[in-house]
Design a protein around this motif. Structure first.
Motif, PDB file in Angstrom:
ATOM      1  N   GLN A  88      10.896   0.207  -3.164  1.00  0.00           N
ATOM      2  CA  GLN A  88       9.972   0.393  -2.051  1.00  0.00           C
ATOM      3  C   GLN A  88      10.602   0.811  -0.736  1.00  0.00           C
ATOM      4  O   GLN A  88       9.933   1.359   0.133  1.00  0.00           O
ATOM      5  CB  GLN A  88       9.185  -0.905  -1.821  1.00  0.00           C
ATOM      6  CG  GLN A  88       8.313  -1.308  -2.994  1.00  0.00           C
ATOM      7  CD  GLN A  88       7.686  -2.659  -2.764  1.00  0.00           C
ATOM      8  OE1 GLN A  88       8.372  -3.673  -2.723  1.00  0.00           O
ATOM      9  NE2 GLN A  88       6.385  -2.683  -2.592  1.00  0.00           N
ATOM     10  N   ARG A  98       0.795  -1.225   0.000  1.00  0.00           N
ATOM     11  CA  ARG A  98       0.000   0.000   0.000  1.00  0.00           C
ATOM     12  C   ARG A  98       0.831   1.281   0.000  1.00  0.00           C
ATOM     13  O   ARG A  98       0.494   2.221  -0.734  1.00  0.00           O
ATOM     14  CB  ARG A  98      -0.974  -0.004   1.177  1.00  0.00           C
ATOM     15  CG  ARG A  98      -1.815   1.261   1.214  1.00  0.00           C
ATOM     16  CD  ARG A  98      -3.055   1.130   2.031  1.00  0.00           C
ATOM     17  NE  ARG A  98      -3.829   2.345   2.001  1.00  0.00           N
ATOM     18  CZ  ARG A  98      -5.081   2.452   2.431  1.00  0.00           C
ATOM     19  NH1 ARG A  98      -5.697   1.384   2.913  1.00  0.00           N
ATOM     20  NH2 ARG A  98      -5.717   3.600   2.364  1.00  0.00           N
ATOM     21  N   PRO A  99       1.899   1.384   0.807  1.00  0.00           N
ATOM     22  CA  PRO A  99       2.683   2.628   0.773  1.00  0.00           C
ATOM     23  C   PRO A  99       3.165   2.995  -0.628  1.00  0.00           C
ATOM     24  O   PRO A  99       3.195   4.173  -0.997  1.00  0.00           O
ATOM     25  CB  PRO A  99       3.858   2.324   1.696  1.00  0.00           C
ATOM     26  CG  PRO A  99       3.325   1.316   2.652  1.00  0.00           C
ATOM     27  CD  PRO A  99       2.411   0.457   1.827  1.00  0.00           C
ATOM     28  N   SER A 100       3.537   1.992  -1.416  1.00  0.00           N
ATOM     29  CA  SER A 100       4.022   2.251  -2.772  1.00  0.00           C
ATOM     30  C   SER A 100       2.898   2.694  -3.691  1.00  0.00           C
ATOM     31  O   SER A 100       3.074   3.601  -4.513  1.00  0.00           O
ATOM     32  CB  SER A 100       4.684   0.994  -3.344  1.00  0.00           C
ATOM     33  OG  SER A 100       5.646   0.487  -2.466  1.00  0.00           O
ATOM     34  N   GLU A 124       7.771   5.292   9.835  1.00  0.00           N
ATOM     35  CA  GLU A 124       8.059   6.377  10.774  1.00  0.00           C
ATOM     36  C   GLU A 124       6.793   7.176  11.068  1.00  0.00           C
ATOM     37  O   GLU A 124       6.491   7.493  12.222  1.00  0.00           O
ATOM     38  CB  GLU A 124       9.134   7.295  10.206  1.00  0.00           C
ATOM     39  CG  GLU A 124       9.494   8.442  11.144  1.00  0.00           C
ATOM     40  CD  GLU A 124      10.566   9.338  10.557  1.00  0.00           C
ATOM     41  OE1 GLU A 124      11.481   9.738  11.314  1.00  0.00           O
ATOM     42  OE2 GLU A 124      10.495   9.643   9.344  1.00  0.00           O
ATOM     43  N   ASP A 125       6.044   7.485  10.018  1.00  0.00           N
ATOM     44  CA  ASP A 125       4.799   8.233  10.194  1.00  0.00           C
ATOM     45  C   ASP A 125       3.801   7.432  11.026  1.00  0.00           C
ATOM     46  O   ASP A 125       3.125   7.971  11.912  1.00  0.00           O
ATOM     47  CB  ASP A 125       4.202   8.568   8.827  1.00  0.00           C
ATOM     48  CG  ASP A 125       2.858   9.266   8.927  1.00  0.00           C
ATOM     49  OD1 ASP A 125       2.819  10.421   9.407  1.00  0.00           O
ATOM     50  OD2 ASP A 125       1.843   8.666   8.545  1.00  0.00           O
ATOM     51  N   TYR A 126       3.721   6.120  10.759  1.00  0.00           N
ATOM     52  CA  TYR A 126       2.794   5.255  11.489  1.00  0.00           C
ATOM     53  C   TYR A 126       3.131   5.239  12.978  1.00  0.00           C
ATOM     54  O   TYR A 126       2.247   5.369  13.832  1.00  0.00           O
ATOM     55  CB  TYR A 126       2.848   3.837  10.917  1.00  0.00           C
ATOM     56  CG  TYR A 126       1.866   2.883  11.572  1.00  0.00           C
ATOM     57  CD1 TYR A 126       0.578   2.745  11.091  1.00  0.00           C
ATOM     58  CD2 TYR A 126       2.244   2.127  12.687  1.00  0.00           C
ATOM     59  CE1 TYR A 126      -0.329   1.881  11.687  1.00  0.00           C
ATOM     60  CE2 TYR A 126       1.355   1.269  13.290  1.00  0.00           C
ATOM     61  CZ  TYR A 126       0.064   1.149  12.788  1.00  0.00           C
ATOM     62  OH  TYR A 126      -0.831   0.298  13.405  1.00  0.00           O
ATOM     63  N   GLU A 143       0.162   4.248  -3.054  1.00  0.00           N
ATOM     64  CA  GLU A 143      -0.471   5.526  -2.734  1.00  0.00           C
ATOM     65  C   GLU A 143       0.110   6.683  -3.520  1.00  0.00           C
ATOM     66  O   GLU A 143      -0.589   7.663  -3.793  1.00  0.00           O
ATOM     67  CB  GLU A 143      -0.352   5.813  -1.230  1.00  0.00           C
ATOM     68  CG  GLU A 143      -1.247   4.965  -0.370  1.00  0.00           C
ATOM     69  CD  GLU A 143      -1.080   5.252   1.109  1.00  0.00           C
ATOM     70  OE1 GLU A 143      -1.973   4.858   1.880  1.00  0.00           O
ATOM     71  OE2 GLU A 143      -0.062   5.863   1.495  1.00  0.00           O
ATOM     72  N   GLU A 177       9.630   5.564   5.327  1.00  0.00           N
ATOM     73  CA  GLU A 177       8.995   6.851   5.634  1.00  0.00           C
ATOM     74  C   GLU A 177       7.603   6.645   6.219  1.00  0.00           C
ATOM     75  O   GLU A 177       7.222   7.289   7.200  1.00  0.00           O
ATOM     76  CB  GLU A 177       8.904   7.699   4.370  1.00  0.00           C
ATOM     77  CG  GLU A 177       8.245   9.060   4.582  1.00  0.00           C
ATOM     78  CD  GLU A 177       8.117   9.853   3.308  1.00  0.00           C
ATOM     79  OE1 GLU A 177       7.430  10.895   3.328  1.00  0.00           O
ATOM     80  OE2 GLU A 177       8.682   9.445   2.279  1.00  0.00           O
ATOM     81  N   ARG A 178       6.859   5.701   5.632  1.00  0.00           N
ATOM     82  CA  ARG A 178       5.494   5.440   6.113  1.00  0.00           C
ATOM     83  C   ARG A 178       5.508   4.773   7.481  1.00  0.00           C
ATOM     84  O   ARG A 178       4.623   5.010   8.300  1.00  0.00           O
ATOM     85  CB  ARG A 178       4.723   4.589   5.096  1.00  0.00           C
ATOM     86  CG  ARG A 178       4.481   5.313   3.782  1.00  0.00           C
ATOM     87  CD  ARG A 178       3.774   6.650   3.993  1.00  0.00           C
ATOM     88  NE  ARG A 178       3.721   7.439   2.786  1.00  0.00           N
ATOM     89  CZ  ARG A 178       2.743   7.371   1.881  1.00  0.00           C
ATOM     90  NH1 ARG A 178       1.744   6.530   2.050  1.00  0.00           N
ATOM     91  NH2 ARG A 178       2.779   8.135   0.813  1.00  0.00           N
ATOM     92  N   ILE A 185      10.252   4.452   0.648  1.00  0.00           N
ATOM     93  CA  ILE A 185       8.832   4.770   0.804  1.00  0.00           C
ATOM     94  C   ILE A 185       8.259   4.091   2.039  1.00  0.00           C
ATOM     95  O   ILE A 185       7.578   4.713   2.860  1.00  0.00           O
ATOM     96  CB  ILE A 185       8.039   4.334  -0.449  1.00  0.00           C
ATOM     97  CG1 ILE A 185       8.531   5.082  -1.683  1.00  0.00           C
ATOM     98  CG2 ILE A 185       6.542   4.554  -0.246  1.00  0.00           C
ATOM     99  CD1 ILE A 185       7.988   4.540  -2.990  1.00  0.00           C
ATOM    100  N   VAL A 186       8.548   2.799   2.189  1.00  0.00           N
ATOM    101  CA  VAL A 186       8.007   2.034   3.319  1.00  0.00           C
ATOM    102  C   VAL A 186       8.593   2.532   4.635  1.00  0.00           C
ATOM    103  O   VAL A 186       7.890   2.633   5.649  1.00  0.00           O
ATOM    104  CB  VAL A 186       8.274   0.527   3.126  1.00  0.00           C
ATOM    105  CG1 VAL A 186       7.813  -0.262   4.344  1.00  0.00           C
ATOM    106  CG2 VAL A 186       7.563   0.017   1.873  1.00  0.00           C
TER     107      VAL A 186
END
Length: 276
Positions: A218, A106-108, A227-229, A110, A224-225, A221-222
């Motif tokens: 990926q 999913r992160p990719s 870290e945000d999560y 988006e 970064e996501r 991207i993954v």
């Protein structure tokens, strides 16, 4: 046996590919403890049935939870496409409330559609990931108007797992698949490497794919996501250890995995055996 130590981030892949994700996690989130599990003995997952992929993935997820992981990343696109949702919906609420399992797909999807100017995005992936149509569905959902074209590359993972990806024979197979794909889809200007093994041959792919075509991996991207999560879900992040330790498990010969790590800039690491 249940490990009393809590607070690991688990990273799971069918083999070596997930190391490309783990490497980016360590760059962006170096403060955490990680456990990596490679199911090399049963790789590749991409040619197996939905039921088998789910069963193998569940076994590995439960093993990582038993080692003290609070959150697990399925750093395997096939597992993310075919097992993640069922584990999230049917297993976690009953057996592991409060723990999390996330995927890499999913992160990719988006953001990748927005990168394309021609609105034609290519996906290179395993047979299982392509058949699931997860990339096609998700990319077209997030970026309406984008056309997604896919190609399965069933020999790529076995070649990489056998450490034959720098041989002339291996590179010839990669080039043949790329040539077929680009000839069939001349308007593609963005290609997603939809398998975490594929960044291990990124430099070769970049050398044979025209420069105007973006090649998306990926890992960053993954990371970064993730870290945000963790920033948004403090109920998870507060349970994670800040010890910067790293453990490796493999279902295949531990010495082979250890040699692979040493040859690929991971240093001299201890590798534990994951018993199937």
């Amino acid at each position: 046996m249940q490990n009393n130590h809590k607070g690991y981030i688990g990273v799971f892949d069918s083999g070596y590919g997930g190391l490309t994700i783990l490497k980016e996690f360590q760059k962006r989130l170096p403060q955490y403890d990680y456990i990596y599990l490679g199911d090399n003995a049963r790789a590749p997952y991409g040619t197996r049935s939905f039921e088998v992929v789910y069963q193998y993935t569940l076994e590995c997820v439960e093993f990582l939870f038993a080692q003290g992981c609070e959150i697990i990343i399925l750093a395997c696109n096939t597992a993310s496409a075919q097992a993640l949702r069922t584990i999230q919906q049917k297993v976690l609420p009953i057996k592991y409330p409060g723990k999390k399992v996330l995927g890499v797909l999913r992160p990719s999807t988006e953001m990748v559609g927005e990168l394309s100017k021609t609105k034609v995005v290519g996906v290179l992936a395993t047979t299982g990931t392509v058949k699931s149509e997860s990339y096609k569905i998700e990319i077209e959902k997030f970026t309406p108007g984008v056309k997604v074209v896919q190609q399965a590359c069933p020999l790529w993972v076995p070649i990489i797992e056998a450490n034959q990806h720098t041989t002339k024979e291996g590179e010839a197979i990669f080039k043949k698949d790329i040539d077929v794909f680009l000839e069939a889809h001349p308007k593609v200007d963005t290609i997603v490497l939809g398998c975490t093994h594929y960044p291990l041959i990124y430099n070769y792919l970049r050398s044979i794919i025209p420069a105007h075509i973006q090649l998306v991996t990926q890992g960053e991207i993954v990371a970064e996501r993730l870290e945000d999560y963790l920033n948004r879900h403090t109920e998870i992040s507060t349970r994670l250890n800040r010890g910067t330790t790293l453990q490796f498990y493999s279902s295949e010969n531990s010495e082979d995995f250890k040699s692979y790590l040493k040859e690929n800039d991971w240093g001299d690491q201890k590798v534990n055996h994951f018993t199937l």
